[in-house]
Design a protein around this motif. Structure first.
Motif, mmCIF file in Angstrom:
data_model
loop_
_atom_site.group_PDB
_atom_site.id
_atom_site.type_symbol
_atom_site.label_atom_id
_atom_site.label_comp_id
_atom_site.label_asym_id
_atom_site.label_seq_id
_atom_site.Cartn_x
_atom_site.Cartn_y
_atom_site.Cartn_z
ATOM 1 N N GLY A 84 -88.100 -36.377 -6.040
ATOM 2 C CA GLY A 84 -89.034 -36.749 -6.182
ATOM 3 C C GLY A 84 -88.654 -36.942 -7.950
ATOM 4 N N PRO A 85 -89.780 -37.285 -8.526
ATOM 5 C CA PRO A 85 -89.532 -38.174 -9.752
ATOM 6 C C PRO A 85 -90.041 -36.810 -11.042
ATOM 7 C CG PRO A 85 -92.261 -38.247 -8.876
ATOM 8 C CD PRO A 85 -91.189 -37.722 -7.979
ATOM 9 N N PRO A 86 -89.622 -36.522 -12.785
ATOM 10 C CA PRO A 86 -89.585 -35.575 -13.258
ATOM 11 C C PRO A 86 -91.040 -36.192 -13.656
ATOM 12 C CG PRO A 86 -88.443 -37.015 -14.114
ATOM 13 C CD PRO A 86 -88.571 -37.779 -12.889
ATOM 14 N N ALA A 109 -81.596 -33.512 -14.456
ATOM 15 C CA ALA A 109 -82.192 -33.621 -13.524
ATOM 16 C C ALA A 109 -82.324 -32.824 -12.122
ATOM 17 C CB ALA A 109 -82.407 -35.306 -12.663
ATOM 18 N N ARG A 155 -84.367 -29.889 -13.180
ATOM 19 C CA ARG A 155 -85.621 -29.603 -13.537
ATOM 20 C C ARG A 155 -86.308 -29.620 -12.089
ATOM 21 N NH1 ARG A 155 -88.961 -30.838 -17.562
ATOM 22 N NH2 ARG A 155 -87.918 -30.674 -19.650
ATOM 23 N N LEU A 156 -85.708 -30.323 -10.506
ATOM 24 C CA LEU A 156 -86.180 -31.466 -9.978
ATOM 25 C C LEU A 156 -85.482 -30.399 -8.410
ATOM 26 C CD1 LEU A 156 -85.745 -34.679 -10.341
ATOM 27 C CD2 LEU A 156 -88.132 -33.275 -10.725
ATOM 28 N N ALA A 214 -89.596 -36.648 -18.002
ATOM 29 C CA ALA A 214 -90.478 -35.508 -17.470
ATOM 30 C C ALA A 214 -92.119 -35.694 -18.608
ATOM 31 C CB ALA A 214 -90.731 -34.306 -18.221
#
Lengths: 352, 352
Positions: free
Chosen positions: A280-282, B275, B278-279, A164
């Motif tokens: 998807g990436p953080p 993860a 957040r995602l 993040a």
């Protein structure tokens, strides 16, 4: 064990070891690529090589593997660019082993291909090597033919994960699965040098991955490590920030470098990379690091892709290898880690 | 060590052990909640207890901790519902320790609270316990006062993760950080029983988490385990499906139950849960399992929340504990794992 046939290398590609690395992102980079590495070789390696080759006009490829795979790459490339392609043919023919010896397997050929690709760096035929082949074979052959830096007993595989907060360095991710505690301390030093040189982080923060931040938490290895890491001579102004947990690898808030054993690191890496690939990436989606690892502590630039790597993953690994070579990253890391100790020439070479 | 003061428990709440568990999701469930467990106690526990209490009109809470925290919950609840709240007061007063003894710390009080909450289940004051306190204290006190099932040496903490395919059971996630290989085989049996009983999976698939699926991959523990798991008498028609990797925990394609050591499991769990928080989860966002773990192999229903749990996490842990009690999950798992072996009454109790 049968031996690979080595041939068809353009004589002009041969250089002696110790050639100074260039310092520009547009400088020539000669990368050996293992065409038989990975679960879906050679198809995905051919795809990845073509992607990287077309994206970077200063990239020269040494195609290491069976002639059919190399031919597919040459056939797909405009003949005007054939000067940037060389081939190191690896074949095993039936006549080479005795009647009583077992026939060579596909795995034997793949392993021979790894060794030849790594050997091409040692021989000065390439500036770096990229392989998605068997990790143990890559690590052992790189340590043997490229040499290890002083004090490095097990070269760690070093990955970069998006977080993040940006990105972080995770090591080891699969080389030392039952490490001695001294291995981990050296890996902390190597990871700090990588963060300083490749990510240009001043005074990197190094954390030890464990299961709780209270004193005495963790398994036997983790309980023994904190005093050693506190006393370690970390390079590049790095500092040990103590115990961190799995969630801290996702946020990236507390450490730039995360050190762990190769078993835990591999499992966490594969879990998080798969989660990020799906969700998807953080962090910034335009700044996702390549899904490739660098083998640190050996005398050359060695990039390792997943066995399950895709064509774009292979292309990203090739671009990473070229970038590391052009940055003279190995030389710069040696300067940090080995300092002014005497370095035998045969232990550090090819990038500096 | 000073002793907690135990008091103010409504006499009507006392039941003898061995009361048959009800079989309806609306049946009364009496849950002991550790008000001092976790990094942000008592505030988040108070919040979580109120959320759970208001969501489930058949939930009775035994509030275990200091009177101020319990009073905050009572004050926030309509007096018409006070009959569903009981209090087990835990205090440490200065006069109880000698002049030379160290004064009790906040951690001493928190640990006393864990033990009292677990003890409330053993004493028949509650049907289950929920704590976000020190994992080691929970595991040791549960093993001691609730008893372990025959053959269980280290009760595993068992989490449920969302996956792209649905959900999967991951154990151990923090109890046995340096397990003997026999522990892991028993944990595979317990995880299979959990998947069969709680997730109603017929013939659960059990995988061993490691770093590659080729024979001989992994650390010392992982290299020793496959023959033992192949020979294991897995309950509920479960079958061992072999080696799996970190990515398989995200996809959920190959296993319903993933068995590993408590160190690796804890790190992977915290990484993936963070993860997903957040995602978003990899599967159905309306079917995300609670972020809480169950301690398996002990004679009662014990739910453990993260030290960093939020109020909603605590509420989900309380709902899970009530659900497990109402399903008589412990009794059903004992039937699977222990089969028709003789079970001493003091080793399995309170839920069956």
């Amino acid at each position: 064990m049968t031996r690979p046939i080595v041939g068809r290398v353009a004589p002009g590609l041969r250089r002696t070891t110790g050639t100074p690395a260039p310092d520009s992102e547009s400088a020539t980079a000669r990368i050996a690529v293992d065409l038989l590495g990975g679960d879906h070789a050679p198809a995905v390696v051919v795809d990845g090589a073509l992607r990287a080759f077309q994206a970077d006009p200063s990239l020269h490829l040494l195609l290491v593997g069976p002639p059919e795979a190399a031919d597919r790459i040459r056939a797909a490339v405009d003949p005007a660019h054939h000067a940037r392609l060389s081939v190191l043919t690896i074949e095993i023919t039936a006549g080479e082993h005795g009647a009583d010896a077992p026939a060579p397997t596909a795995q034997d050929l793949a392993d021979a291909c790894v060794r030849a690709a790594v050997g091409a760096v040692a021989d000065g035929l390439a500036d770096a090597v990229v392989s998605a082949g068997n990790t143990a074979v890559i690590v052992v052959s790189a340590a043997r033919v490229l040499g290890r830096w002083p004090g490095v007993r097990r070269p760690p595989l070093t990955a970069v994960l998006p977080s993040a907060a940006g990105r972080l360095v995770l090591l080891d991710v699969g080389s030392a699965v039952d490490p001695d505690k001294e291995f981990v301390v050296m890996h902390a030093r190597l990871g700090a040098a990588f963060a300083a040189v490749v990510h240009e982080i001043a005074a990197p923060r190094v954390g030890l991955l464990t299961i709780g931040t209270e004193q005495g938490k963790g398994d036997r290895l983790r309980r023994a490590l904190p005093p050693l890491l506190e006393a370690a001579d970390l390079p590049a102004g790095a500092r040990y920030v103590g115990l961190i947990e799995g969630n801290d690898v996702v946020t990236g808030d507390v450490a730039d470098v995360v050190v762990t054993d190769g078993f835990t690191g591999n499992i966490l890496l594969k879990g998080l990379e798969t989660a990020y690939a799906r969700l998807g990436p953080p962090g910034d989606p335009d700044a996702v690091p390549p899904r490739a690892a660098m083998l640190l502590g050996v005398g050359g630039t060695v990039v390792v892709c997943h066995g399950a790597a895709s064509g774009p993953d292979l292309a990203a690994g090739l671009a990473l290898a070229a970038h590391l070579h052009r940055r003279a990253a190995v030389t710069a890391m040696v300067d940090h880690v080995v300092n002014d100790k005497q370095i035998p020439h045969n232990e550090v070479s090819h990038d500096g």
